[in-house]
Design a protein around this motif. Structure first.
Motif, PDB file in Angstrom:
ATOM      1  N   SER A   6     -75.752 -40.565  14.829  1.00  0.00           N
ATOM      2  CA  SER A   6     -75.146 -39.701  13.812  1.00  0.00           C
ATOM      3  C   SER A   6     -74.890 -38.322  14.408  1.00  0.00           C
ATOM      4  N   PRO A   7     -73.822 -37.671  13.961  1.00  0.00           N
ATOM      5  CA  PRO A   7     -73.518 -36.350  14.503  1.00  0.00           C
ATOM      6  C   PRO A   7     -74.596 -35.345  14.142  1.00  0.00           C
ATOM      7  N   GLN A   8     -74.810 -34.377  15.039  1.00  0.00           N
ATOM      8  CA  GLN A   8     -75.804 -33.354  14.773  1.00  0.00           C
ATOM      9  C   GLN A   8     -75.297 -32.411  13.680  1.00  0.00           C
ATOM     10  N   PRO A   9     -76.198 -31.895  12.864  1.00  0.00           N
ATOM     11  CA  PRO A   9     -75.783 -30.934  11.836  1.00  0.00           C
ATOM     12  C   PRO A   9     -75.072 -29.735  12.459  1.00  0.00           C
ATOM     13  N   ARG A  10     -74.038 -29.257  11.766  1.00  0.00           N
ATOM     14  CA  ARG A  10     -73.224 -28.164  12.293  1.00  0.00           C
ATOM     15  C   ARG A  10     -73.435 -26.929  11.412  1.00  0.00           C
ATOM     16  N   VAL A  11     -73.709 -25.800  12.061  1.00  0.00           N
ATOM     17  CA  VAL A  11     -74.011 -24.561  11.366  1.00  0.00           C
ATOM     18  C   VAL A  11     -73.025 -23.489  11.809  1.00  0.00           C
ATOM     19  N   MET A  12     -72.471 -22.740  10.852  1.00  0.00           N
ATOM     20  CA  MET A  12     -71.641 -21.586  11.177  1.00  0.00           C
ATOM     21  C   MET A  12     -72.512 -20.330  11.142  1.00  0.00           C
ATOM     22  N   VAL A  13     -72.408 -19.494  12.168  1.00  0.00           N
ATOM     23  CA  VAL A  13     -73.173 -18.251  12.254  1.00  0.00           C
ATOM     24  C   VAL A  13     -72.198 -17.085  12.207  1.00  0.00           C
ATOM     25  N   LEU A  14     -72.433 -16.164  11.274  1.00  0.00           N
ATOM     26  CA  LEU A  14     -71.456 -15.111  10.971  1.00  0.00           C
ATOM     27  C   LEU A  14     -72.106 -13.728  11.039  1.00  0.00           C
ATOM     28  N   PRO A  15     -72.009 -13.026  12.188  1.00  0.00           N
ATOM     29  CA  PRO A  15     -72.575 -11.683  12.287  1.00  0.00           C
ATOM     30  C   PRO A  15     -71.583 -10.604  11.840  1.00  0.00           C
ATOM     31  N   PHE A  16     -72.122  -9.452  11.420  1.00  0.00           N
ATOM     32  CA  PHE A  16     -71.276  -8.277  11.260  1.00  0.00           C
ATOM     33  C   PHE A  16     -70.749  -7.919  12.651  1.00  0.00           C
ATOM     34  N   PRO A  17     -69.477  -7.473  12.767  1.00  0.00           N
ATOM     35  CA  PRO A  17     -68.873  -7.274  14.096  1.00  0.00           C
ATOM     36  C   PRO A  17     -69.312  -6.002  14.808  1.00  0.00           C
ATOM     37  N   ALA A  18     -70.584  -5.939  15.154  1.00  0.00           N
ATOM     38  CA  ALA A  18     -71.126  -4.838  15.948  1.00  0.00           C
ATOM     39  C   ALA A  18     -72.141  -5.423  16.918  1.00  0.00           C
ATOM     40  N   GLN A  19     -72.303  -4.785  18.094  1.00  0.00           N
ATOM     41  CA  GLN A  19     -73.148  -5.339  19.144  1.00  0.00           C
ATOM     42  C   GLN A  19     -74.574  -5.605  18.668  1.00  0.00           C
ATOM     43  N   GLY A  20     -75.154  -4.671  17.925  1.00  0.00           N
ATOM     44  CA  GLY A  20     -76.523  -4.825  17.463  1.00  0.00           C
ATOM     45  C   GLY A  20     -76.707  -5.909  16.426  1.00  0.00           C
ATOM     46  N   HIS A  21     -75.611  -6.429  15.881  1.00  0.00           N
ATOM     47  CA  HIS A  21     -75.665  -7.537  14.922  1.00  0.00           C
ATOM     48  C   HIS A  21     -75.351  -8.870  15.612  1.00  0.00           C
ATOM     49  N   VAL A  22     -74.416  -8.826  16.550  1.00  0.00           N
ATOM     50  CA  VAL A  22     -74.029 -10.051  17.267  1.00  0.00           C
ATOM     51  C   VAL A  22     -75.191 -10.580  18.112  1.00  0.00           C
ATOM     52  N   MET A  23     -75.889  -9.674  18.816  1.00  0.00           N
ATOM     53  CA  MET A  23     -76.896 -10.135  19.768  1.00  0.00           C
ATOM     54  C   MET A  23     -78.066 -10.890  19.126  1.00  0.00           C
ATOM     55  N   PRO A  24     -78.700 -10.394  18.049  1.00  0.00           N
ATOM     56  CA  PRO A  24     -79.813 -11.170  17.499  1.00  0.00           C
ATOM     57  C   PRO A  24     -79.380 -12.499  16.904  1.00  0.00           C
ATOM     58  N   LEU A  25     -78.165 -12.553  16.347  1.00  0.00           N
ATOM     59  CA  LEU A  25     -77.676 -13.835  15.823  1.00  0.00           C
ATOM     60  C   LEU A  25     -77.315 -14.790  16.957  1.00  0.00           C
ATOM     61  N   MET A  26     -76.903 -14.254  18.097  1.00  0.00           N
ATOM     62  CA  MET A  26     -76.696 -15.105  19.268  1.00  0.00           C
ATOM     63  C   MET A  26     -78.034 -15.660  19.760  1.00  0.00           C
ATOM     64  N   LYS A  27     -79.073 -14.832  19.739  1.00  0.00           N
ATOM     65  CA  LYS A  27     -80.408 -15.306  20.137  1.00  0.00           C
ATOM     66  C   LYS A  27     -80.877 -16.426  19.212  1.00  0.00           C
ATOM     67  N   LEU A  28     -80.678 -16.228  17.909  1.00  0.00           N
ATOM     68  CA  LEU A  28     -81.048 -17.283  16.950  1.00  0.00           C
ATOM     69  C   LEU A  28     -80.246 -18.552  17.208  1.00  0.00           C
ATOM     70  N   SER A  29     -78.964 -18.391  17.511  1.00  0.00           N
ATOM     71  CA  SER A  29     -78.108 -19.554  17.764  1.00  0.00           C
ATOM     72  C   SER A  29     -78.621 -20.372  18.939  1.00  0.00           C
ATOM     73  N   HIS A  30     -79.084 -19.698  19.990  1.00  0.00           N
ATOM     74  CA  HIS A  30     -79.659 -20.419  21.128  1.00  0.00           C
ATOM     75  C   HIS A  30     -80.886 -21.229  20.706  1.00  0.00           C
ATOM     76  N   ARG A  31     -81.696 -20.656  19.840  1.00  0.00           N
ATOM     77  CA  ARG A  31     -82.883 -21.385  19.370  1.00  0.00           C
ATOM     78  C   ARG A  31     -82.471 -22.623  18.577  1.00  0.00           C
ATOM     79  N   LEU A  32     -81.424 -22.491  17.762  1.00  0.00           N
ATOM     80  CA  LEU A  32     -80.973 -23.641  16.962  1.00  0.00           C
ATOM     81  C   LEU A  32     -80.398 -24.737  17.857  1.00  0.00           C
TER      82      LEU A  32
END
Length: 459
Positions: A6-32
């Protein structure tokens, strides 16, 4: 014949467009992704181009299994994107339609949206997804945000965000006390009209926090237990970190290329000897502050690593002055454009961190046991400074003189004080241990991350 997987669950990640917002959500995305989920990571077209440019410079770095997508932000090519209010106001109209279309076409069931993008909660009704929110701020700031209506009712601020009584706000004994004049939305405003925009947005979007399936926080229970009790469905999973195995992982979320040559320079320095100086992606110092900081670093007599991004000053300080300073301190100090901060703070040569106290920087330094010299600029940074100095006891404040300038003598004296204070050193070590334990297997944040993964697997 084996059944198709079965396909893996797909999640959309949506940060506010600023560096300090993109980076922690990118870190979380790697964990997922580490736990088998598919992630569609959304940038604005403008930031997407910046990220791809940095990734190309990193010898063809990839996003580590994360699918990078982008949409317009509603601004023209020359739009003033450092105006947070203007940028934020145009995002819903520009992005909601394309987001809904992408969610339907890719059969996405979950969206993790930045709290600053909480208008994305509308997608639950229009696109049939479930929405979790992510706080790029401390949980204390989220709790303070939810407390704004009471601040208005109590007459501390008015409905436009104007401070009527500048008293100390203290929501709980283990949370940072903060002056009313320094609540994030007041220090962001700059003018009554802008403050009004921010406060109205807080009041409008606060209900979304209660409606979210979870409020994911880049923090851990041991440092923010009281604040977590005040935020509905809070799920602390921090401190979040990018994988250190290769530069490609962090490059996937960077707006500026990292200068990794500073790591070899740090290797040549004595253990616990280097002052690291970095002020994040938004801070802008005028000429007086910039030159006083430079002179103060030189006056300490210690080695220092200073990240000076291209737009760090207001343009008054010329390239000639900075080049002359670099030559003067050569061998003792190193100035780079953008440092690989996580690796720098993890380096044994680093003694302390002169910081704007952005939440990402605060968590990274806490995780790696680096004490702070606090120099907040705006928004939540004053609240974070209060955590560092008044609650955790892991740093000291840099204080301005009567002219509003942090002098070179203040910098020299506070560095000496910080690095000789054995009580601060002991508390820094204690919190480092607690942070590391929280993300280790069986730790509170590790357990909460697994809860989040299981939640996101729910269809």
């Amino acid at each position: 014949m084996a059944a198709p997987s079965s396909p893996q669950p797909r999640v959309m990640v949506l940060p506010f467009p600023a560096q300090g917002h993109v980076m922690p959500l990118m870190k979380l995305s790697h964990r997922l992704v580490d736990h088998g989920l598919e992630v569609d990571f959304v940038n604005t077209d403008f930031n997407h181009a910046r990220v791809l440019k940095v990734m190309a410079a990193e010898t063809g770095a990839a996003a580590g299994g994360i699918h990078m997508v982008s949409f317009p932000d509603g601004m023209g090519p020359d739009g003033y994107r450092t105006d947070i209010a203007m940028l934020g106001n145009g995002l819903p109209a520009a992005m909601l339609g394309p987001l809904e279309e992408t969610i339907r076409s890719r059969k996405i069931k979950w969206v993790i949206a930045d709290v600053s993008m909480s208008w994305a909660m509308e997608l639950a009704a229009t696109a049939g997804v479930r929405v979790a929110l992510f706080s790029t701020f401390s949980t204390a700031v989220v709790a303070l945000r939810l407390h704004v209506p009471k601040l208005i009712d109590d007459g501390i601020i008015d409905e436009c965000g104007t401070v009527m009584r500048n008293e100390m706000i203290h929501l709980s004994p283990k949370m940072p006390p903060i002056e009313a004049a320094e609540i994030p939305w007041a220090s962001l405003g700059g003018s009554p009209d802008r403050m009004r925009v921010f406060i109205k947005n807080v009041l409008k979007t606060n209900p979304a926090i209660s409606l979210a399936a979870a409020v994911i926080c880049n923090t851990f229970e041991e440092i923010e237990s009281d604040a977590l009790d005040l935020v509905p469905n809070a799920l602390p999973v921090g401190p979040l970190e990018a994988p250190l195995a290769s530069s490609s992982s962090s490059a996937a979320g960077q707006f500026w290329p990292e200068d990794a040559t500073c790591l070899a320079w740090l290797d040549a320095q004595t253990r616990g000897s280097v002052i690291y100086v970095a002020f994040g992606s938004f801070t802008v110092l005028d000429a007086a502050h910039f030159e006083e900081l430079a002179d103060g670093l030189e006056l300490t007599g210690r080695s220092f690593l200073w990240a000076v991004r291209p737009n760090f000053t207001d343009g008054v300080v010329g390239e000639g002055w900075l080049d002359a300073f670099k030559r003067r301190v050569e061998g003792k100090g190193l100035v780079v454009g953008w440092a690989p901060q996580q690796r720098v703070l993890a380096h044994p040569s680093v003694a302390c961190f002169v910081s704007h106290c952005g939440w990402n920087s605060t968590m990274e330094a806490l995780r790696h046991g680096v004490p702070f010299l606090c120099w907040p600029y705006f928004a939540d940074q004053f609240c974070n400074q209060s955590y560092v100095c008044n609650v955790w006891g892991t740093g000291v404040k840099l204080l301005a003189d009567k002219r509003g300038v942090v002098t070179k003598e203040e910098i020299k004296n506070k560095v000496a004080h910080l690095l000789s204070d054995e009580k601060i050193k002991a508390r820094v070590a204690m919190w480092k241990h607690a942070a590391c334990a929280s993300i280790a297997e069986g730790g509170s944040s590790h357990v909460n991350l697994l809860k989040l993964v299981n939640l996101l697997r729910e269809q």
